[in-house]
Motif scaffolding. Structure first.
Motif, PDB file in Angstrom:
ATOM      1  N   PHE A 252      33.679  19.384  35.469  1.00 52.86           N
ATOM      2  CA  PHE A 252      32.227  19.601  35.456  1.00 52.86           C
ATOM      3  C   PHE A 252      31.524  18.391  34.824  1.00 52.86           C
ATOM      4  N   ASP A 253      32.107  17.936  33.725  1.00 52.38           N
ATOM      5  CA  ASP A 253      31.495  16.839  32.977  1.00 52.38           C
ATOM      6  C   ASP A 253      31.401  15.578  33.842  1.00 52.38           C
ATOM      7  N   LYS A 254      32.440  15.371  34.647  1.00 50.97           N
ATOM      8  CA  LYS A 254      32.473  14.196  35.512  1.00 50.97           C
ATOM      9  C   LYS A 254      31.272  14.225  36.481  1.00 50.97           C
ATOM     10  N   ILE A 255      31.054  15.412  37.054  1.00 57.99           N
ATOM     11  CA  ILE A 255      29.942  15.542  38.004  1.00 57.99           C
ATOM     12  C   ILE A 255      28.601  15.374  37.291  1.00 57.99           C
ATOM     13  N   LEU A 256      28.476  15.982  36.105  1.00 57.44           N
ATOM     14  CA  LEU A 256      27.199  15.866  35.365  1.00 57.44           C
ATOM     15  C   LEU A 256      26.916  14.419  34.991  1.00 57.44           C
ATOM     16  N   THR A 257      27.977  13.685  34.660  1.00 59.58           N
ATOM     17  CA  THR A 257      27.799  12.265  34.329  1.00 59.58           C
ATOM     18  C   THR A 257      27.284  11.506  35.550  1.00 59.58           C
ATOM     19  N   GLU A 258      27.847  11.850  36.709  1.00 61.13           N
ATOM     20  CA  GLU A 258      27.397  11.198  37.950  1.00 61.13           C
ATOM     21  C   GLU A 258      25.913  11.508  38.209  1.00 61.13           C
ATOM     22  N   ILE A 259      25.539  12.777  37.970  1.00 64.64           N
ATOM     23  CA  ILE A 259      24.137  13.165  38.208  1.00 64.64           C
ATOM     24  C   ILE A 259      23.220  12.367  37.274  1.00 64.64           C
ATOM     25  N   LYS A 260      23.657  12.265  36.006  1.00 65.00           N
ATOM     26  CA  LYS A 260      22.827  11.527  35.028  1.00 65.00           C
ATOM     27  C   LYS A 260      22.680  10.071  35.448  1.00 65.00           C
ATOM     28  N   ALA A 261      23.761   9.507  35.989  1.00 61.46           N
ATOM     29  CA  ALA A 261      23.702   8.102  36.410  1.00 61.46           C
ATOM     30  C   ALA A 261      22.807   7.948  37.637  1.00 61.46           C
ATOM     31  N   ASP A 262      22.873   8.915  38.539  1.00 62.23           N
ATOM     32  CA  ASP A 262      22.082   8.827  39.775  1.00 62.23           C
ATOM     33  C   ASP A 262      20.598   9.103  39.539  1.00 62.23           C
ATOM     34  N   PHE A 263      20.336  10.020  38.615  1.00 61.84           N
ATOM     35  CA  PHE A 263      18.942  10.444  38.388  1.00 61.84           C
ATOM     36  C   PHE A 263      18.631  10.338  36.894  1.00 61.84           C
ATOM     37  N   LYS A 264      18.418   9.090  36.455  1.00 55.94           N
ATOM     38  CA  LYS A 264      18.258   8.834  35.022  1.00 55.94           C
ATOM     39  C   LYS A 264      17.020   9.518  34.451  1.00 55.94           C
ATOM     40  N   GLU A 265      16.001   9.654  35.278  1.00 58.51           N
ATOM     41  CA  GLU A 265      14.719  10.160  34.778  1.00 58.51           C
ATOM     42  C   GLU A 265      14.673  11.689  34.674  1.00 58.51           C
ATOM     43  N   ILE A 266      15.688  12.342  35.209  1.00 51.80           N
ATOM     44  CA  ILE A 266      15.631  13.813  35.289  1.00 51.80           C
ATOM     45  C   ILE A 266      16.440  14.453  34.162  1.00 51.80           C
ATOM     46  N   LYS A 267      15.826  15.472  33.547  1.00 44.85           N
ATOM     47  CA  LYS A 267      16.566  16.249  32.557  1.00 44.85           C
ATOM     48  C   LYS A 267      16.795  17.643  33.140  1.00 44.85           C
ATOM     49  N   ILE A 268      18.026  18.055  33.164  1.00 45.71           N
ATOM     50  CA  ILE A 268      18.337  19.355  33.774  1.00 45.71           C
ATOM     51  C   ILE A 268      18.948  20.290  32.750  1.00 45.71           C
ATOM     52  N   LYS A 269      18.427  21.481  32.725  1.00 44.07           N
ATOM     53  CA  LYS A 269      18.968  22.490  31.803  1.00 44.07           C
ATOM     54  C   LYS A 269      19.400  23.754  32.561  1.00 44.07           C
ATOM     55  N   ASN A 270      18.595  24.096  33.570  1.00 45.48           N
ATOM     56  CA  ASN A 270      18.840  25.379  34.246  1.00 45.48           C
ATOM     57  C   ASN A 270      19.861  25.254  35.363  1.00 45.48           C
ATOM     58  N   CYS A 271      20.696  26.283  35.472  1.00 45.01           N
ATOM     59  CA  CYS A 271      21.618  26.307  36.593  1.00 45.01           C
ATOM     60  C   CYS A 271      21.857  27.751  37.017  1.00 45.01           C
ATOM     61  N   LEU A 272      22.292  27.879  38.225  1.00 42.01           N
ATOM     62  CA  LEU A 272      22.705  29.206  38.682  1.00 42.01           C
ATOM     63  C   LEU A 272      24.112  29.085  39.253  1.00 42.01           C
ATOM     64  N   VAL A 273      24.850  30.178  39.168  1.00 48.63           N
ATOM     65  CA  VAL A 273      26.252  30.151  39.598  1.00 48.63           C
ATOM     66  C   VAL A 273      26.425  31.154  40.727  1.00 48.63           C
ATOM     67  N   LEU A 274      27.043  30.678  41.783  1.00 48.85           N
ATOM     68  CA  LEU A 274      27.288  31.536  42.958  1.00 48.85           C
ATOM     69  C   LEU A 274      28.640  32.234  42.796  1.00 48.85           C
ATOM     70  N   LEU A 275      28.651  33.532  43.019  1.00 51.57           N
ATOM     71  CA  LEU A 275      29.913  34.273  42.948  1.00 51.57           C
ATOM     72  C   LEU A 275      30.205  34.869  44.312  1.00 51.57           C
ATOM     73  N   SER A 276      31.440  34.714  44.769  1.00 49.19           N
ATOM     74  CA  SER A 276      31.759  35.305  46.071  1.00 49.19           C
ATOM     75  C   SER A 276      33.182  35.818  46.083  1.00 49.19           C
ATOM     76  N   GLY A 277      33.565  36.339  47.229  1.00 49.85           N
ATOM     77  CA  GLY A 277      34.940  36.798  47.424  1.00 49.85           C
ATOM     78  C   GLY A 277      35.331  37.856  46.430  1.00 49.85           C
ATOM     79  N   ASN A 278      36.443  37.602  45.733  1.00 47.97           N
ATOM     80  CA  ASN A 278      36.975  38.617  44.832  1.00 47.97           C
ATOM     81  C   ASN A 278      36.211  38.705  43.513  1.00 47.97           C
TER      82      ASN A 278
END
Lengths: 507, 408
Positions: B76-102
Motif C-alpha cells: 500500500f505504501d508503495k502505491i501511496l508514495t507513487e501517488i504523492k510523487a505524481d500529484f504533489k499538490e494533492i493531500k488525500i485523507k479519505n478512502c473507501l474500500v470495496l468488498l466483494s466475493g466471500n
C-alpha cells in the motif's frame, strides 16, 4: 493404489483438473486440513460431482473434523469402503479385458499370428502338390473364418442422468386443464375450525385495600361550602403527596359570631368520610393531620383535619391481563393449530404445497385487558383454505408437457417419475388464494441420450479402428469394441452393415 | 468544543476535499483509484485521475485474510508514495474500500411487527424496528453460513441496507416515521462485511494516514446502478466474475435476496495457463491479455484456447452447482447481468451464453444475458467511459459513495 494429495494452496479449479486427468482405477485422496474444499459445502459438492463423473474409485482421507462432517454430507459415509470392496470383487470375478473401467481408457495391443514355415528343399518337391493343396485349403479356411465370417461388435454404454426441471404453472379452480396455457385444474377448499389455548398472564396490577377515615372540615366564611363526593384532598409529607377523595357529599355550615367586641367567630364544622385514591399502608395517616382542598385557602376559607385516622390501607401485586398476553395467546393458539393441522385426505387428490392459508375469523378471550387473573384463554374460529389437485391429472399434464422440457437428443429413462407442486410464496409477490395460484412444478426423473443404432452402424462401416474410436468419442459415449477375429486393427470395420453389431446398454 | 468553533469560522477547514481513493483488493492485484469530484454543468461528476495496480502475494493476503500485515502495508505504501510523487499538490485523507466475493454477504429479510403502542411512529420506534430487522438478518445469515461452512462464530459487520418495501396495516409507505397503524411489515436487503478484514483495513490504512469513510459491497454498487438505469424494483441475477471468485447475486423487487460465491475466477484461468505453458503467473496474465485482444499468433492462440476451453467447462460445472445451492430460490429471474474483470475474455462470455448449462436450473424463462459496461453512468465524467472493464465495479462503488454524500 495411486495417491493424490490436495494441499492448502490448491485452488478449486486445480483440484477439479487433477481428478479429471487422473487415470482410471483406484485413487487415494488425502485432503489437507485447511484445504479450500472444506471452506464451504459447495466446493465439496463440486469435488464429489467431478469424482462421480470420472473413472476413478476414490478413498478419501483427511485429518479435518469439520471436513469429515462435510464429506459425510455430500458423500455416502460408506462410499469409500463400498467402492473399494466392489472394485476388489470386480477384479476377482472378471477378466481384466472385460472390465469397462479399463477398456474405456486402454487401447488394446494387437499382435500378428506367428507362422512357422517348413524349410524348403528339393527333396520336398515330391510333396509340392500336396503342400499347394494344403496351403489353398488353409488359406480358404482362413479367409472364411477371419474375413468372410468376420464381424465387429460395439457395445455402447449410456448412463442415465438425473433430470430435474422446474417451471411455473397455474393451478386454477376457474379453468380446466390446458397444457398449452400451462393451467392445471385444481379445486379450492375452505373449512372453519375451532381452536383454544390458555396461557399464564404476565401483566401486573396493584391490588389490596384503600385506607378509609374521617375528615373534619372547618368553614371560616359566611357562606355554606358544599363539597361534592369525590372532592380531592391532599396530605403532604416529606415532599410526597397522598391523595384522598370524599366518599359522600358534605355541606359545611358558615362560621358563627361568638362575640362582637372584638368580633370572634367559631368555624362551621362538619365531618365527612374519605378514602385514599391508591392502595397501600402509606395512606394510613393518623388523626390531627392537616389536608388541603384545592381552591380553598385553609387560613381564610376552608380547612380540613383528619378526625378519625385512616386505616386499613394495604397494597399487593396481582397477576393481570396485559396487551402482550392478548396477542401472545392469540398467536400461540394459531401456531399450535397450524402445527397440528392435518389435511383431510381425499383419495387421488393432493394438497397444493404452500397453498394453505389460516385466517382467524373471530376470537373470544376469557378476560379483558388489565383484569386480575392468573390465566387467560382464547377461543378462535380459524378459516383454513387451500387448493387440491388430482394426482393422475397432474401426471398426465407432466407427460403431455414433457416434449418441450426434455433436451434434444434425450428421452426419459425408467419409471421413476416424481412430480412436486408447490404454490409460489409471497417472496415473488404472488397472491395465494384458494381459487387460483401460481405454482412451481418440479419434475424429477432420469434422462438418457437417444442413440440411433442404424446411423451409428452406417458411420462405422468400412472405417479404420482409429476413425471408429474418434467417432464414438465425438458422440460422448462409453463403449467396448470386440471382433470375431483379431483383424480389427488390420482390416478395420466391415463395410457390410450386417457384419456390424451395435448394442446399446442403458445403465 | 472551542477548537471546533474556531474551525467552523475558518473556511478552509470546512472545505470538502474533492479527492478520495477507492481501494479494491478482491483478487491478487491491489487496485487503487485516485478520484476527483468535478463540477460539470452544475453537477458533481466523478473523474478518475489515475489508477495504480500492484500484484499482491498470497503470502501477504489470501481469501479475505491479511496474512502478513507489514508486507501488505509496504505494498500500500508503495502505491501511496507513487501517488504523492505524481500529484504533489494533492493531500488525500479519505478512502473507501470495496468488498466483494466471500468478504460480503447480503440477505433479504421480512419482519412483521405488531405495535404495542398507539400513536404515530417516531424516530426512536423506527430505529427499534430497523434494529430488529438487522438482528433477524444476522440470525438468518448465520444459519445459512453454518449450513454451508459449519462455522458458528461469525464476525460480520453491518455495512448497508436497501429498503425493499415497508407497509403499515397492508398500506405501503415510504417511511414509517409519522405514520400510524398496528401492524408493520418491513422488508430490507441487508449487507454485511467480514468484520475481521474491515478492522484490518481500518488499522492498516489508518497507519498510512488514511481514513476509511466507507466499505462498499460490490453487489450493492452494481445493483444500485441497475436500479437507476433499468428499474427500481428490478428482478435479476447478477454474475460478477472476479479474480478469485464468481459471485452470483439474486435480486427480487430491487433488493438482494441472497448472494453466493464460487471459488473459481479469472486468476484461476491464469494459473492454469501458467502451469500448462510453463510460464510465471505475471507472464501468463500477459499472454491472457494478448489473447483477449487477439494479438497472439494463430498457433499460440489455439494453444491458449485449448487450455481455456478445458477449464471453462469445469467452471460451468461449478456454476451449475452454485445456482443449485440457492435453496430459497424456487425460480430465478431471467434477466441475467454479467460483470467483472474476467468478462473481457471472449471465451468466458461465449461459454456462458451458449453452453446449455442453464437447462437444469429453473429460470422463469430463457435467460437473457446482458453485459454491464461504462455507458449510461451519468455521474461519470464523459471522458472516462473508455476504460477497461476491470475498472467498472470500483467505479460504480465510487459513484455510489459520491451519491451517498458522505465525503466530509
Amino acid at each position: 493404489m495411486r495417491e493424490l494429495e490436495i494441499k492448502k494452496s490448491d485452488r478449486l479449479l486445480n483440484i477439479i483438473n487433477k481428478i479429471i486427468t487422473a487415470e482410471a482405477g483406484e485413487l487415494k485422496i488425502t485432503i489437507a486440513e485447511d484445504s479450500i474444499l472444506f471452506k464451504n459445502i459447495l466446493n465439496l459438492k463440486i469435488f464429489q460431482r467431478v469424482i462421480d463423473n470420472s473413472n476413478v474409485i476414490t478413498k478419501i482421507e483427511t485429518d479435518s473434523l469439520v471436513g469429515k462432517n462435510m464429506l459425510n454430507q455430500v458423500r455416502n459415509s460408506d462410499q469409500d469402503e463400498a467402492d473399494f470392496s466392489k472394485y476388489q470383487e470386480s477384479l476377482k470375478e472378471e477378466a481384466p479385458e472385460e472390465r469397462i473401467l479399463e477398456t474405456k481408457k486402454e487401447s488394446k495391443s494387437f499382435e500378428f499370428p506367428k507362422f512357422s514355415l517348413p524349410s524348403f528343399s528339393l527333396s520336398n518337391l515330391k510333396m509340392l502338390p500336396i503342400i499347394l493343396v494344403a496351403i489353398l485349403l488353409v488359406g480358404s479356411l482362413g479367409y472364411y473364418f477371419l474375413v468372410y465370417k468376420f464381424t465387429a461388435n460395439v457395445e455402447i454404454l449410456v448412463s442415465a442422468e438425473r433430470f430435474v426441471k422446474s417451471f411455473e404453472i397455474k393451478v386454477s379452480s376457474l379453468n380446466n386443464t390446458d397444457v398449452a396455457s400451462k393451467i392445471l385444474k385444481g379445486e379450492g377448499l375452505s373449512t372453519v375450525y375451532q381452536a383454544t389455548k390458555e396461557i399464564s398472564t404476565t401483566g401486573k396490577i396493584d391490588g389490596g385495600k384503600k385506607a378509609e377515615g374521617e375528615i373534619k372540615f372547618l368553614n371560616k366564611t359566611d357562606k355554606i361550602i358544599k363539597l361534592a363526593s369525590n372532592t380531592k384532598l391532599t396530605f403532604k409529607d416529606s415532599g410526597k403527596e397522598y391523595n384522598f377523595i370524599l366518599t359522600e357529599d358534605v355541606d359545611v355550615p358558615t362560621r358563627s359570631l361568638t362575640s362582637t367586641a372584638p368580633e370572634t367567630f367559631v368555624s362551621g364544622e362538619k365531618t365527612g368520610n374519605a378514602q385514599a385514591t391508591a392502595f397501600g399502608s402509606s395512606y394510613n395517616i393518623g388523626a390531627g393531620k392537616n389536608l388541603t382542598i384545592n381552591g380553598y385557602n385553609p387560613t381564610t376559607e376552608l380547612s380540613a383535619i383528619v378526625s378519625s385516622s385512616f386505616e386499613g390501607g394495604v397494597k399487593n401485586s396481582l397477576n393481570a391481563v396485559s396487551n402482550d398476553d392478548l396477542k401472545e395467546v392469540s398467536s400461540q393458539s394459531l401456531d399450535d393449530f397450524k402445527s397440528k393441522f392435518v389435511f383431510n385426505s381425499i383419495p387421488g387428490k393432493v394438497v397444493l404445497a404452500n397453498s394453505q392459508s389460516f385466517i382467524i375469523t373471530s376470537e373470544k378471550f376469557s378476560n379483558k385487558l388489565s383484569e386480575p387473573t392468573d390465566k387467560i384463554s382464547v377461543t378462535q374460529d380459524i378459516n383454513v383454505s387451500y387448493m387440491i389437485y388430482d394426482y393422475d391429472q397432474a401426471l398426465a399434464f407432466v407427460k403431455a408437457s414433457m416434449k418441450s422440457l426434455i433436451p434434444d437428443g434425450y428421452e426419459l429413462y425408467g419409471k421413476d417419475l416424481q412430480i412436486e407442486l408447490s404454490s409460489l410464496g409471497s417472496a415473488q409477490g404472488q397472491n395465494i388464494n384458494n381459487k387460483e395460484s401460481t405454482a412451481q412444478l418440479t419434475i424429477k426423473s432420469y434422462k438418457i441420450p437417444v442413440l440411433d443404432e442404424a446411423k451409428i452402424k452406417s458411420n462405422l462401416a468400412g472405417k479404420k479402428l482409429s476413425e471408429v474410436t474418434t467417432y464414438l468419442d465425438s458422440i460422448k459415449v462409453n463403449y467396448n469394441i470386440e471382433s470375431s477375429s483379431g483383424l480389427l486393427n488390420l482390416l478395420g470395420f466391415p463395410k457390410d452393415l450386417n457384419k456390424i453389431n451395435v448394442t446399446v446398454t442403458k445403465q | 468544543m472551542f477548537l471546533d468553533k474556531i474551525k467552523n469560522l475558518i473556511p478552509s477547514f470546512n472545505k470538502e476535499s474533492p479527492f478520495f481513493l477507492t481501494i479494491d483488493l478482491n483478487s491478487d492485484t491491489l487496485k487503487v483509484y485516485l478520484n476527483e469530484v468535478v463540477i460539470v454543468e452544475n453537477e458533481e461528476k466523478l473523474r478518475i485521475r489515475k489508477e495504480y495496480k500492484e500484484h499482491v502475494s498470497e503470502d501477504y493476503f489470501n481469501n479475505g485474510e491479511i496474512i502478513n500485515f507489514h508486507k501488505l502495508k509496504e505494498v500500500f505504501d508503495k502505491i501511496l508514495t507513487e501517488i504523492k510523487a505524481d500529484f504533489k499538490e494533492i493531500k488525500i485523507k479519505n478512502c473507501l474500500v470495496l468488498l466483494s466475493g466471500n468478504n460480503t454477504k447480503s440477505i433479504m429479510t421480512t419482519l412483521q411487527v405488531n405495535r404495542t403502542t398507539n400513536g404515530e411512529i417516531d424516530e426512536k420506534e423506527n430505529a427499534e424496528i430497523m434494529q430488529k430487522v438487522f438482528e433477524a438478518s444476522y440470525n438468518e445469515l448465520s444459519a445459512i453460513i453454518y449450513d454451508e461452512t459449519g462455522a458458528e462464530n461469525l464476525s460480520m459487520e453491518l455495512i448497508d441496507y436497501i429498503p425493499v418495501y415497508i407497509s403499515l396495516d397492508s398500506r405501503e409507505v415510504l417511511d414509517l416515521i409519522g405514520e400510524n397503524g398496528d401492524e408493520v411489515q418491513i422488508c430490507y436487503s441487508v449487507f454485511f462485511g467480514n468484520s475481521d478484514l474491515m478492522d484490518g483495513f481500518r488499522k492498516l490504512l489508518g497507519n498510512l494516514g488514511l481514513e476509511v469513510k466507507n466499505f462498499i459491497p460490490s453487489n450493492l454498487a452494481i445493483l444500485r446502478t441497475l436500479k437507476k438505469s433499468r428499474k427500481d424494483k428490478i428482478d435479476c441475477v447478477i454474475l460478477d466474475i472476479g479474480g478469485k471468485t464468481t459471485e452470483a447475486i439474486v435480486c427480487f423487487g430491487g433488493g438482494v435476496l441472497l448472494n453466493k460465491t464460487l471459488d473459481i475466477g479469472g486468476s484461476d484461468l491464469t494459473l492454469q495457463l501458467a502451469e500448462k505453458l510453463s510460464l510465471s503467473y505475471l507472464n501468463a496474465e500477459k499472454v491472457k491479455r494478448l489473447y483477449t485482444f487477439n494479438k497472439l499468433k494463430e498457433k499460440e492462440s489455439a494453444v491458449v484456447q485449448k487450455v481455456l476451453t478445458f477449464n471453462l467447462e469445469n467452471w460451468l460445472l461449478g456454476l451449475e452447482e452454485l445456482f443449485m445451492s440457492f435453496d430459497s430460490v424456487k425460480v430465478f429471474p431471467s434477466d441475467f447481468y454479467v460483470v467483472g474483470g474476467s468478462c473481457e475474455l471472449p471465451d468466458v462470455l461465449e461459454y456462458l451464453f451458449e453452453e446449455p448449462w442453464t437447462k437444469s436450473i429453473p429460470f422463469k424463462s430463457l435467460p437473457k444475458f446482458k453485459k454491464i459496461d461504462f455507458s449510461n453512468l451519468k455521474k461519470l465524467d464523459k471522458a472516462q467511459i473508455q476504460r477497461p472493464i476491470e475498472d467498472l465495479i470500483p467505479t460504480l462503488a465510487s459513484i455510489y459513495y459520491l451519491e451517498k454524500g458522505e465525503r466530509q
